[in-house]
Motif scaffolding. Sequence first.
Motif, short mmCIF file in Angstrom:
data_model
loop_
_atom_site.label_atom_id
_atom_site.label_comp_id
_atom_site.label_asym_id
_atom_site.label_seq_id
_atom_site.Cartn_x
_atom_site.Cartn_y
_atom_site.Cartn_z
N UNK A 1 0.83 -1.21 0.00
CA UNK A 1 0.00 0.00 0.00
C UNK A 1 0.87 1.27 0.00
N UNK A 2 1.87 1.28 -0.86
CA UNK A 2 2.78 2.41 -0.97
C UNK A 2 2.71 2.99 -2.38
N UNK A 3 2.99 4.27 -2.49
CA UNK A 3 3.05 4.87 -3.82
C UNK A 3 4.25 5.80 -3.93
N UNK A 4 4.26 6.60 -4.98
CA UNK A 4 5.42 7.45 -5.25
C UNK A 4 5.63 8.50 -4.16
N UNK A 5 4.60 8.74 -3.34
CA UNK A 5 4.75 9.67 -2.23
C UNK A 5 5.54 9.08 -1.07
N UNK A 6 5.63 7.74 -1.05
CA UNK A 6 6.33 7.05 0.03
C UNK A 6 7.73 6.60 -0.36
N UNK A 7 7.88 6.15 -1.60
CA UNK A 7 9.12 5.54 -2.07
C UNK A 7 9.42 6.02 -3.49
N UNK A 8 10.66 6.45 -3.74
CA UNK A 8 11.08 6.73 -5.11
C UNK A 8 11.41 5.41 -5.80
N UNK A 9 10.91 5.21 -7.00
CA UNK A 9 11.31 4.06 -7.81
C UNK A 9 12.14 4.59 -8.98
N UNK A 10 13.38 4.08 -9.10
CA UNK A 10 14.31 4.63 -10.07
C UNK A 10 14.88 3.51 -10.95
N UNK A 11 14.77 3.68 -12.25
CA UNK A 11 15.30 2.73 -13.23
C UNK A 11 16.49 3.39 -13.93
N UNK A 12 17.67 2.82 -13.74
CA UNK A 12 18.89 3.40 -14.30
C UNK A 12 19.33 2.58 -15.52
N UNK A 13 19.50 3.22 -16.63
CA UNK A 13 19.91 2.51 -17.85
C UNK A 13 21.38 2.14 -17.83
N UNK A 14 21.67 0.92 -18.33
CA UNK A 14 23.06 0.53 -18.59
C UNK A 14 23.27 0.45 -20.10
N UNK A 15 22.40 1.11 -20.86
CA UNK A 15 22.48 1.13 -22.33
C UNK A 15 22.34 2.57 -22.81
N UNK A 16 23.31 3.43 -22.44
CA UNK A 16 23.16 4.86 -22.75
C UNK A 16 23.08 5.14 -24.25
N UNK A 17 23.62 4.23 -25.07
CA UNK A 17 23.60 4.44 -26.51
C UNK A 17 22.16 4.51 -27.05
N UNK A 18 21.32 3.60 -26.61
CA UNK A 18 19.94 3.58 -27.11
C UNK A 18 18.96 4.25 -26.16
N UNK A 19 19.26 4.21 -24.87
CA UNK A 19 18.32 4.76 -23.88
C UNK A 19 18.53 6.26 -23.69
N UNK A 20 18.06 7.03 -24.65
CA UNK A 20 18.06 8.48 -24.53
C UNK A 20 17.01 8.87 -23.50
N UNK A 21 17.06 10.11 -23.00
CA UNK A 21 16.00 10.55 -22.08
C UNK A 21 14.61 10.37 -22.70
N UNK A 22 14.48 10.59 -23.99
CA UNK A 22 13.18 10.42 -24.66
C UNK A 22 12.74 8.96 -24.64
N UNK A 23 13.66 8.05 -24.91
CA UNK A 23 13.33 6.63 -24.88
C UNK A 23 12.95 6.20 -23.46
N UNK A 24 13.66 6.74 -22.48
CA UNK A 24 13.36 6.41 -21.08
C UNK A 24 11.99 6.95 -20.69
N UNK A 25 11.65 8.15 -21.17
CA UNK A 25 10.35 8.76 -20.83
C UNK A 25 9.21 7.87 -21.31
N UNK A 26 9.35 7.35 -22.52
CA UNK A 26 8.32 6.49 -23.06
C UNK A 26 8.25 5.18 -22.27
N UNK A 27 9.40 4.64 -21.92
CA UNK A 27 9.46 3.35 -21.21
C UNK A 27 8.86 3.43 -19.82
N UNK A 28 9.26 4.43 -19.04
CA UNK A 28 8.85 4.48 -17.63
C UNK A 28 7.37 4.80 -17.46
#
Length: 198
Positions: free
Chosen positions: A88-115
Amino acid sequence: MHALRWGLAAVAAGVAVAVLWVTAPNGETGPAPSSVGGPFTLVAHTGETVTEADFLDKPTVYYFGFTYCPDVCPMGLQSLARALQIADLDAGDVNSVFVSVDPERDTPEAMASYVSADVFPPGLVGLTGNEEQVAAAAQAFRVYYQRVDTPESAADYLIDHSSILYLMDAQGRFVEPFTHADAPEDIAAGLTRLLAGS
Ligand code: NI
């Protein structure tokens, strides 16, 4: 792709917890601040440059992977989403962070669509950067990753990587690891412990 690797990495993380659990001069016991985590500078899916200090307002779960990952990353992020629901937790309680290890393809735009996927944790923040920034962040979290060329597939290459959910407290200290294969109920219990201790 990385089924064998995450098992080893999880064991390594377990060992790190055991070895680096320290007793401070004041008698308080806790994970050594240097065990997992540390300073990083990355670019959020919003295009903003962020550091570890931007995630010290509340506990944070970090997960390293890449958007082209066919199975393990989506499974890890969905397990985290389910665990947050159970606890029963949400973004107000816990930050969820996905860090790319593929900077070549994972542009900020690609990450925005993914997350933004509904099945991922609410408010999931995607972080990427240049090769050096990503390498430094991965090193801070003891994350293993290695490019594997797959010319026979449409993806050209995959990234073999450790698959660990790092639970960090609001002071940025490593508390507990889980993997994508852990039951959401167990991860939920870890999140509840994390909130209780923060
Ligand atoms: Ni993956």
